[in-house]
Design a protein around this motif. Structure first.
Motif, PDB file in Angstrom:
ATOM      1  N   ALA A 164      -3.480   2.503   4.241  1.00 56.05           N
ATOM      2  CA  ALA A 164      -4.737   2.298   3.523  1.00 56.05           C
ATOM      3  C   ALA A 164      -5.320   3.623   3.039  1.00 56.05           C
ATOM      4  CB  ALA A 164      -5.744   1.578   4.419  1.00 56.05           C
ATOM      5  N   VAL A 165      -5.351   4.627   3.915  1.00 55.94           N
ATOM      6  CA  VAL A 165      -5.891   5.940   3.513  1.00 55.94           C
ATOM      7  C   VAL A 165      -4.959   6.606   2.508  1.00 55.94           C
ATOM      8  CG1 VAL A 165      -6.581   8.222   4.342  1.00 55.94           C
ATOM      9  CG2 VAL A 165      -7.131   6.200   5.692  1.00 55.94           C
ATOM     10  N   GLY A 166      -3.669   6.355   2.629  1.00 58.11           N
ATOM     11  CA  GLY A 166      -2.735   6.916   1.658  1.00 58.11           C
ATOM     12  C   GLY A 166      -2.883   6.299   0.286  1.00 58.11           C
ATOM     13  N   ALA A 167      -3.342   5.048   0.230  1.00 57.57           N
ATOM     14  CA  ALA A 167      -3.476   4.348  -1.051  1.00 57.57           C
ATOM     15  C   ALA A 167      -4.842   4.530  -1.688  1.00 57.57           C
ATOM     16  CB  ALA A 167      -3.210   2.856  -0.855  1.00 57.57           C
ATOM     17  N   GLN A 168      -5.859   4.896  -0.913  1.00 56.51           N
ATOM     18  CA  GLN A 168      -7.223   5.018  -1.436  1.00 56.51           C
ATOM     19  C   GLN A 168      -7.925   6.222  -0.811  1.00 56.51           C
ATOM     20  OE1 GLN A 168     -10.154   1.571  -2.070  1.00 56.51           O
ATOM     21  NE2 GLN A 168     -10.888   2.403  -0.119  1.00 56.51           N
ATOM     22  N   PRO A 169      -8.551   7.105  -1.615  1.00 51.65           N
ATOM     23  CA  PRO A 169      -9.276   8.243  -1.058  1.00 51.65           C
ATOM     24  C   PRO A 169     -10.315   7.804  -0.024  1.00 51.65           C
ATOM     25  CG  PRO A 169      -9.087   8.447  -3.436  1.00 51.65           C
ATOM     26  CD  PRO A 169      -8.592   7.082  -3.084  1.00 51.65           C
ATOM     27  N   GLY A 177      -4.562  -9.397  -3.514  1.00 51.55           N
ATOM     28  CA  GLY A 177      -5.874  -9.414  -2.881  1.00 51.55           C
ATOM     29  C   GLY A 177      -6.236 -10.785  -2.343  1.00 51.55           C
ATOM     30  N   ILE A 178      -5.828 -11.823  -3.094  1.00 43.92           N
ATOM     31  CA  ILE A 178      -6.084 -13.192  -2.633  1.00 43.92           C
ATOM     32  C   ILE A 178      -5.316 -13.474  -1.340  1.00 43.92           C
ATOM     33  CG2 ILE A 178      -5.706 -15.631  -3.181  1.00 43.92           C
ATOM     34  CD1 ILE A 178      -6.229 -14.928  -6.108  1.00 43.92           C
ATOM     35  N   MET A 188      -5.750  -3.773  -2.231  1.00 50.52           N
ATOM     36  CA  MET A 188      -4.593  -4.452  -2.815  1.00 50.52           C
ATOM     37  C   MET A 188      -4.784  -4.696  -4.307  1.00 50.52           C
ATOM     38  SD  MET A 188      -2.166  -5.163  -0.584  1.00 50.52           S
ATOM     39  CE  MET A 188      -1.367  -6.754  -0.611  1.00 50.52           C
ATOM     40  N   GLY A 189      -5.993  -5.097  -4.678  1.00 52.60           N
ATOM     41  CA  GLY A 189      -6.267  -5.315  -6.093  1.00 52.60           C
ATOM     42  C   GLY A 189      -6.126  -4.043  -6.906  1.00 52.60           C
ATOM     43  N   GLU A 190      -6.621  -2.921  -6.355  1.00 59.61           N
ATOM     44  CA  GLU A 190      -6.536  -1.636  -7.054  1.00 59.61           C
ATOM     45  C   GLU A 190      -5.088  -1.167  -7.180  1.00 59.61           C
ATOM     46  OE1 GLU A 190      -8.796   0.297  -8.529  1.00 59.61           O
ATOM     47  OE2 GLU A 190     -10.344  -1.225  -8.208  1.00 59.61           O
ATOM     48  N   VAL A 191      -4.313  -1.332  -6.108  1.00 60.04           N
ATOM     49  CA  VAL A 191      -2.940  -0.836  -6.092  1.00 60.04           C
ATOM     50  C   VAL A 191      -2.056  -1.606  -7.070  1.00 60.04           C
ATOM     51  CG1 VAL A 191      -0.838  -0.695  -4.685  1.00 60.04           C
ATOM     52  CG2 VAL A 191      -3.021   0.091  -3.751  1.00 60.04           C
ATOM     53  N   ALA A 246       0.827  -1.212   0.000  1.00 62.61           N
ATOM     54  CA  ALA A 246       0.000   0.000   0.000  1.00 62.61           C
ATOM     55  C   ALA A 246       0.858   1.258   0.000  1.00 62.61           C
ATOM     56  CB  ALA A 246      -0.935  -0.006   1.208  1.00 62.61           C
ATOM     57  N   PHE A 247       1.997   1.221   0.695  1.00 64.44           N
ATOM     58  CA  PHE A 247       2.866   2.400   0.729  1.00 64.44           C
ATOM     59  C   PHE A 247       3.488   2.685  -0.637  1.00 64.44           C
ATOM     60  CE2 PHE A 247       3.194   2.470   5.503  1.00 64.44           C
ATOM     61  CZ  PHE A 247       2.801   3.797   5.639  1.00 64.44           C
TER      62      PHE A 247
END
Length: 483
Positions: free
Chosen positions: A283-288, A313-314, A303-306, A210-211
């Motif tokens: 988490a907040v840093g990776a997604q609005p 994600g799995i 995780m899937g988006e990043v 995520a970072f």
């Protein structure tokens, strides 16, 4: 039928009597629990019942309330938990028995207060076990869909009011945990310790990935909903810190409890706080923040988006399935030990303190807890469950802090393996922080809680007060003196 006499409300159970009951020579019909856990296993119980509840799914509930400042909400909740953990550490080292804050209240504030605290703990653990089982259902579906392309039907994946009819995966989890707890505490503790290692590894993997997508602009409007939202979210995420209480429920199954209990509490608190803050910030840093609302299996989705691929994600979904299994296992364990202590005191029917001679576990209590949790998990939505857990936890934590001050005055010479630093400021701050978080919860939650408390006290007046072992002991003493 007349109510309990006036002295029944305030009769207190001597700490020496509690300690004597844990010995092998106690001679009770029900039997004794086995001291088999060390520091590592006990700390893992605290971590296992805590890490997982908040991070894996309550983040999706709390972030829409506070925005990016949900990180600050976790800090407030952690400070409150830290102040309370210090109070727990002192009482756990002075009164190393099963029952947690119920036993502490019985020793310091009296029988009626103990029953009220027991009602808080029953609400806390019964409802939290159901809540985390519901969250497990979400991640199990995410894992099944990502790996083999199937999932449980919607009708069997959610409670009425949450788009379903019955939450079957949640009930399956509860049944598995019940069977494991019946086998024995040593087996349960070893399984939990392995699960804790796995979940910490998965969460650290999430943080690392995520970072790589960290966007400082996601924190630009830090408090979009004001500080009122921060307080409300803090009350919601406090649900994630109930593992600290679970450590103290194991007082009779720990080796050298006066030293081990305080150390396990502190170790669990530090680990939990560090993990929560790392995951929340990443988490907040990776997604609005406004994309968290309504997001199922949130960390796996992030995780899937990043990464743009399915495997991270799995991994997170699999980690969540394992992690939340351990949370449910420990919260159900804690619930059964509280009911065990209450039954031994005569506050509940004697069946609940009966110990299986082979496994040395309270099998009837464990089965009853499993059935109750399965019903709640199958039929009640997650958002309703989470706030009820928070208010029960916070009230119980407040009583622990009060108990520290009372026991300092009533039993100043009682051996203590740990003393609260900064006394009496620390317990007073703990009480104030708990009251602050309670004030941020919804009024309907508080009304339901007050009604539940009223029902518990009525039960005590018509059953517990009459069957209390303290009452029977007092009557025997009175008869001996008069003869």
């Amino acid at each position: 039928m007349p109510g309990p006499d006036r002295t029944a409300w305030l009769r207190r159970k001597p700490v020496t009597a509690m300690a004597a009951e844990t010995g092998a020579d106690a001679g009770r019909e029900g039997g004794d629990l086995k001291r088999s856990m060390g520091l590592g296993q006990l700390a893992a119980i605290g971590i296992g019942s805590t890490v997982g509840t908040g991070i894996f799914f309550v983040l999706s509930e709390a972030t829409p309330e506070a925005g990016p400042a949900v990180v600050l909400s976790f800090v407030i909740a952690a400070i409150t938990a830290g102040l309370t953990a210090l109070c727990y550490a002192e009482l756990a080292s002075a009164v190393p028995v099963s029952g947690s804050s119920y036993s502490y209240a019985y020793a310091t504030l009296g029988e009626a207060a103990a029953m009220a605290v027991a009602a808080c703990l029953i609400l806390e653990y019964l409802v939290s076990s159901a809540a985390v089982a519901v969250g497990w259902s979400e991640y199990l579906n995410a894992l099944l869909e990502a790996t083999i392309g199937i999932r449980f039907p919607d009708a069997l994946s959610g409670a009425p009011g949450a788009g379903g009819v019955f939450n079957l995966p949640a009930v399956i989890l509860v049944v598995l945990c019940t069977l494991l707890l019946i086998r024995g505490v040593s087996e349960s503790a070893r399984v939990n310790a392995v699960m804790v290692i796995i979940k910490l590894g998965v969460l650290l993997l999430f943080v690392g990935i995520a970072f790589t997508a960290f966007n400082v602009d996601n924190f630009a409007e830090f408090t979009p909903l004001g500080f009122g939202g921060v307080g409300a979210a803090a009350g919601t995420v406090f649900f994630s810190f109930i593992g600290l209480d679970a450590v103290s429920t194991a007082g009779e199954e720990v080796r050298d409890p006066r030293r081990t209990l305080p150390r396990a509490l502190m170790l669990a608190l530090v680990t939990v706080t560090a993990i929560y803050l790392l995951v929340a910030v990443s988490a907040v840093g990776a997604q609005p923040w406004n994309e968290f609302e309504g997001q199922e299996a949130g960390l796996a989705a992030i995780m899937g988006e990043v990464t743009g691929s399915a495997w991270p994600g799995i991994v997170v979904a699999a980690g969540a399935v394992i992690s939340i299994f351990s949370v449910t296992l420990v919260t159900m364990y804690a619930q059964s030990r509280i009911l065990f202590s209450m039954s031994r005191d005569g506050m509940l029917p004697p069946l609940l303190s009966r110990v299986n001679p082979r496994t040395l576990t309270p099998v009837p209590t464990t089965v009853i807890v499993g059935v109750a949790v399965a019903i709640l998990a199958g039929l009640i939505p997650l958002d309703v469950l989470a706030d009820l857990v928070s208010v029960g936890t916070l009230v119980a934590f407040s009583v622990v802090s009060i108990g520290v001050m009372v026991l300092r005055r009533t039993a100043p010479d009682l051996p203590r393996g740990f003393r609260v630093p900064g006394y009496p400021v620390t317990p007073i701050l703990s009480i104030a922080a708990c009251v602050y978080l309670i004030s941020g919860l919804q009024w309907i939650t508080l009304i339901v809680f007050v009604l539940w408390l009223g029902v518990a006290l009525v039960f005590w007046a018509f059953y517990g007060a009459r069957h209390s072992r303290l009452r029977a002991s007092a009557q025997e003493t009175s008869e001996e003196e008069s003869s």
